[in-house]
Design a protein around this motif. Structure first.
Motif, short mmCIF file in Angstrom:
data_model
loop_
_atom_site.label_atom_id
_atom_site.label_comp_id
_atom_site.label_asym_id
_atom_site.label_seq_id
_atom_site.Cartn_x
_atom_site.Cartn_y
_atom_site.Cartn_z
N TYR A 12 -9.74 1.27 6.68
CA TYR A 12 -9.24 0.36 5.74
C TYR A 12 -9.39 0.36 4.58
CZ TYR A 12 -7.96 -3.31 9.64
OH TYR A 12 -7.65 -3.99 10.76
N LEU A 13 -10.44 0.80 3.88
CA LEU A 13 -10.78 0.70 2.45
C LEU A 13 -10.56 2.19 1.94
CD1 LEU A 13 -13.80 -1.70 2.62
CD2 LEU A 13 -11.47 -2.21 2.34
N ILE A 14 -10.43 3.26 2.41
CA ILE A 14 -10.19 4.44 2.17
C ILE A 14 -11.47 5.21 1.23
CG2 ILE A 14 -8.70 6.09 0.92
CD1 ILE A 14 -7.21 4.58 2.72
N SER A 15 -11.97 4.43 0.19
CA SER A 15 -13.34 4.82 -0.44
C SER A 15 -14.32 4.79 0.27
CB SER A 15 -13.27 4.15 -1.91
OG SER A 15 -14.46 3.48 -1.89
N LYS A 16 -15.17 5.91 0.16
CA LYS A 16 -16.76 5.90 0.64
C LYS A 16 -17.66 4.87 0.17
CE LYS A 16 -17.31 10.67 2.33
NZ LYS A 16 -18.07 12.05 2.19
N ASP A 17 -17.46 4.46 -1.20
CA ASP A 17 -18.48 3.46 -1.56
C ASP A 17 -17.93 2.30 -1.10
OD1 ASP A 17 -18.94 4.84 -5.11
OD2 ASP A 17 -19.94 4.95 -2.98
N ALA A 18 -16.71 1.89 -1.16
CA ALA A 18 -16.22 0.61 -0.79
C ALA A 18 -16.56 0.47 0.95
CB ALA A 18 -14.70 0.50 -0.71
N ALA A 19 -16.48 1.48 1.64
CA ALA A 19 -16.85 1.38 2.97
C ALA A 19 -18.08 0.96 3.42
CB ALA A 19 -16.38 2.51 3.83
N CYS A 23 -12.73 -6.62 6.15
CA CYS A 23 -12.06 -5.28 5.49
C CYS A 23 -10.82 -6.02 5.02
CB CYS A 23 -11.69 -4.02 6.27
SG CYS A 23 -13.25 -3.26 6.53
N ILE A 24 -10.05 -6.72 5.86
CA ILE A 24 -8.50 -7.34 5.46
C ILE A 24 -9.01 -8.24 4.32
CG2 ILE A 24 -6.89 -9.03 6.27
CD1 ILE A 24 -6.94 -7.62 9.34
N ASP A 25 -10.10 -9.17 4.24
CA ASP A 25 -10.53 -10.07 3.28
C ASP A 25 -10.59 -8.99 1.91
OD1 ASP A 25 -12.25 -12.46 5.20
OD2 ASP A 25 -10.20 -12.18 4.77
N GLN A 26 -11.30 -8.00 2.03
CA GLN A 26 -11.46 -7.36 0.95
C GLN A 26 -10.28 -6.66 0.37
OE1 GLN A 26 -14.72 -8.17 0.42
NE2 GLN A 26 -14.75 -6.12 -0.56
N LEU A 27 -9.31 -6.34 1.17
CA LEU A 27 -8.02 -5.73 0.56
C LEU A 27 -7.22 -6.83 0.08
CD1 LEU A 27 -6.85 -3.48 3.69
CD2 LEU A 27 -7.65 -2.73 1.29
N LYS A 28 -7.14 -8.16 0.51
CA LYS A 28 -6.42 -9.09 -0.27
C LYS A 28 -7.32 -9.58 -1.56
CE LYS A 28 -5.27 -11.75 3.91
NZ LYS A 28 -5.33 -12.79 4.91
N LEU A 29 -8.73 -9.57 -1.74
CA LEU A 29 -9.23 -9.88 -2.60
C LEU A 29 -9.13 -8.93 -3.88
CD1 LEU A 29 -12.90 -11.00 -1.67
CD2 LEU A 29 -11.21 -12.47 -2.89
N LYS A 30 -9.12 -7.65 -3.60
CA LYS A 30 -9.13 -6.64 -4.64
C LYS A 30 -7.82 -6.27 -5.01
CE LYS A 30 -13.65 -5.23 -4.12
NZ LYS A 30 -14.53 -4.21 -4.46
N ASN A 31 -6.77 -6.31 -3.98
CA ASN A 31 -5.43 -6.06 -4.26
C ASN A 31 -5.13 -4.86 -5.18
OD1 ASN A 31 -2.76 -6.82 -3.55
ND2 ASN A 31 -2.81 -7.91 -5.54
N ASN A 32 -6.17 -3.98 -4.90
CA ASN A 32 -6.08 -2.86 -5.92
C ASN A 32 -5.43 -1.39 -5.03
OD1 ASN A 32 -6.89 -0.40 -7.08
ND2 ASN A 32 -8.78 -1.27 -7.48
N ASN A 33 -4.50 -0.80 -5.87
CA ASN A 33 -4.06 0.40 -5.17
C ASN A 33 -4.80 1.35 -4.09
OD1 ASN A 33 -1.38 -0.11 -6.15
ND2 ASN A 33 -1.59 0.94 -7.90
#
Lengths: 150, 171
Positions: free
Chosen positions: B24-31, B67-77
């Motif tokens: 979902y989040l692509i980045s290792k740190d985010a994951a 993860c879905i919440d994180q994506l909504k929050l960050k709204n980062n490319n």
């Protein structure tokens, strides 16, 4: 011949009809036979990809807040103070007429106790946070950190 | 559930949670952050865990929703699941095809699928979960899952065939 079986399984796989066992069989086949006929090369790459994805592991630490017996004592303390306050305000004293100064004293005491209660809870909370940090630091000490921040 | 029992429950799951977060989040740190947070969430809800038929499905569902919440929050490319079309390379692909590059190609193709399809590939092909568990996590019935998976797998195959036969991928 094994290849024939595999091709049958591959058709089932594309149709979403394979069981987990059959899918494992497909993965094993492609893993153990690096030289497959040309028309199966895409599957080779696909199942290798799944394998490589499966190997990714979590390298961070596990931080859990430890159970805090301290918290218990805080709640008991609060409860004790509360009950104490109620006793002071107990209706059973009403036989004797209260003098004004006695009532004032009671009010002061109650206020004092309530303030103490508030402070105890505040202190308790501050201690909890500290404990959490302490626990986190302990956890960091115990677990490996392989995380590097960029 | 005490700490020991919880750790026994979480230990086999943490890699799975991490891999799904990575998808979902692509980045290792985010994951990694997401994995920490999900584990904490599960710890706070540890009393609920026993009540579920599949505690594992519960844990993975929490992961997905987090993860879905994180994506909504960050709204980062960086953190969006990118529905990208595969782009052609400069040099002919035949020259590139070594094992490692091939994996990259497959990875890109899968990332060009829809979020739903990527999820299903992750849970079935990579995590090897049974359809019953998957249906609890993605809220689709088994037939729908099979149909979607079939479609996704055929798409992958078609795109890979295009690459192998034509050298340069077409959209």
């Amino acid at each position: 011949m094994e290849l024939q079986e595999i091709e049958i399984l591959l058709d089932k796989y594309l149709a979403g009809e394979t069981s987990l066992k059959e899918e494992v069989r497909l993965k094993e086949f492609f893993k153990n036979h690096p030289n497959v006929p040309e028309h199966l090369k895409e599957y080779q790459a696909l199942f290798s990809f799944f394998e490589s994805e499966q190997e990714k592991t979590y390298e961070g630490g596990l931080y859990l807040p430890k159970p805090k017996p301290f918290k218990r004592w805080i709640s008991i303390g609060v409860a004790a103070v509360f009950i104490g306050t109620l006793l002071i305000w107990s209706p059973f004293d009403n036989n004797l007429p209260e003098s004004n100064s006695n009532q004032q004293l009671k009010i002061q005491n109650t206020k004092g106790l309530l303030m103490m209660m508030g402070n105890t809870v505040k202190e308790g909370r501050a201690n909890l946070n500290y404990l959490e940090e302490l626990d986190t630091l302990q956890a960091i000490g115990k677990t490996q950190i392989s995380k590097t921040k960029r | 559930m005490n700490e020991k029992a919880f750790l026994e429950f979480i230990n086999p799951l943490k890699d799975r949670i991490y891999r799904l977060s990575l998808r979902y989040l692509i980045s290792k740190d985010a994951a990694e952050d997401a994995t920490q947070e999900v584990i904490l969430k599960l710890w706070k809800n540890r009393k609920k865990i026993k009540g579920y038929d599949s505690p594992e499905a519960f844990a993975i569902t929490i992961t997905k929703n987090h993860c879905i919440d994180q994506l909504k929050l960050k709204n980062n490319n960086n953190l969006r699941i990118v529905h990208s079309n595969y782009e052609s390379h400069q040099r002919p692909l035949q020259q590139q095809i070594e094992a490692k590059d091939e994996l990259k190609i497959v990875s890109k193709i899968i990332k060009s699928l829809s979020e739903k399809e990527q999820n299903l590939i992750q849970l079935r092909d990579i995590e090897q979960m049974e359809y019953l568990e998957i249906s609890q996590i993605v809220d689709m019935n088994e037939t729908a899952i099979r149909v979607a998976l079939s479609r996704a797998r055929k798409k992958i195959r078609t795109k890979m065939l295009e690459i192998h036969r034509h050298g340069i991928a077409r959209n």
